[in-house]
Design a protein around this motif. Structure first.
Motif, PDB file in Angstrom:
ATOM      1  N   ASN A 175       0.225   2.363   8.560  1.00  0.00           N
ATOM      2  CA  ASN A 175       0.292   2.602  10.002  1.00  0.00           C
ATOM      3  C   ASN A 175      -0.391   3.884  10.468  1.00  0.00           C
ATOM      4  OD1 ASN A 175       2.094   0.380  11.275  1.00  0.00           O
ATOM      5  ND2 ASN A 175       3.090   0.917   9.354  1.00  0.00           N
ATOM      6  N   VAL A 195       6.144   0.526   6.375  1.00  0.00           N
ATOM      7  CA  VAL A 195       7.101   0.626   7.470  1.00  0.00           C
ATOM      8  C   VAL A 195       8.492   0.964   6.921  1.00  0.00           C
ATOM      9  CG1 VAL A 195       8.276  -0.637   9.304  1.00  0.00           C
ATOM     10  CG2 VAL A 195       5.818  -0.909   9.010  1.00  0.00           C
ATOM     11  N   TYR A 200       9.117  -0.332  15.333  1.00  0.00           N
ATOM     12  CA  TYR A 200       8.083  -1.064  14.616  1.00  0.00           C
ATOM     13  C   TYR A 200       8.226  -2.570  14.746  1.00  0.00           C
ATOM     14  CZ  TYR A 200       6.380   3.257  12.634  1.00  0.00           C
ATOM     15  OH  TYR A 200       5.841   4.508  12.492  1.00  0.00           O
TER      16      TYR A 200
END
Length: 254
Positions: free
Chosen positions: A57, A93, A254
């Motif tokens: 990310n 994540v 997320y």
């Protein structure tokens, strides 16, 4: 930068290859990453065969994938209108979620880590620690020192260290230079946090597999994480509720 390719061969078996292991010069901007990937795809002759790209990310990666998607759409028709072209790494994540939780017991993690560093740095200290371990007739596991950027290695370090809490206490009495003694109350916190993180460790191991497809596995695993967070947000322990709440907020982001 490592570029790994997964594909299905003519016999319908999943294959995995490292396409490139290349030096990417600073600055690591989206444009620089895009150019490195373009060269990799060109060298591999797969410019018209890329279906989806999985990255972590970082903002630079977001920019790079957006540029590549625009390029690809000018040359080929992407499946499902390109909605699956950019896939965010589920394991990354999870790492972001758990780091938020571990930060709440950061001082305890620091004490455990530094204490283990101190002991394993000397054969004589390690021998003393092992002797105490044998006298207490505890399982013959070894101390684990984590890699701080990999949360699951920190989890394993804590999960192992908590089994040796009596050993650390007795070792402290034999070595006055050992300054990283963890209190019984702090060990209790570690045990409770580990109980929460064990679910995330299990999910990480499943979605990090490289020898089997994971796109069909991640959704029920993500749901499992959501359920445990919802449960722990109502826990009797204040600090567990606080940790779960912060992790849940990051989960929803997320």
């Amino acid at each position: 930068m490592v570029v790994t390719c997964h594909f299905v061969d003519s016999d319908r078996f999943l294959q995995k290859r490292v396409l490139n292991f290349c030096n990417v010069p600073h600055p690591h901007s989206g444009v620089v990453i895009t150019n490195a990937l373009r060269k990799c795809f060109g060298d591999g002759g797969i410019e018209d065969k890329v279906f989806t790209i999985t990255v972590d990310n970082a903002k630079a990666n977001d920019t790079a994938i957006k540029i590549l998607k625009d390029d690809f759409e000018l040359k080929i028709i992407l499946p499902i209108e390109g909605r699956l072209f950019h896939v965010r790494c589920c394991a990354h994540v999870i790492n972001l979620l758990v780091q938020v939780g571990l930060a709440e017991i950061g001082e305890i993690v620091y004490s455990v880590r530094e204490g283990i560093k101190y002991i394993v740095a000397s054969e004589d200290r390690l021998r003393k620690f092992s002797d105490i371990l044998k006298r207490l007739q505890l399982p013959g596991k070894k101390l684990i020192l984590d890699v701080p950027t990999r949360w699951n290695s920190t989890y394993m370090m804590l999960a192992t260290a908590v089994q040796f809490k009596e050993v650390f206490s007795k070792y402290h009495k034999t070595d006055q230079a050992f300054q990283w003694l963890v209190s019984p109350e702090e060990w209790e916190k570690v045990e409770n946090v580990n109980q929460l993180l064990s679910v995330f460790n299990e999910v990480t191991n499943i979605v990090s597999g490289s020898e089997y497809p994971t796109s069909n596995l991640f959704l029920p695993e993500v749901w499992k994480m959501k359920e445990i967070l919802l449960l722990k947000c109502k826990d009797n322990n204040d600090y567990i509720r606080a940790i779960a709440s912060k992790m849940s907020n990051k989960f929803e982001k997320y």
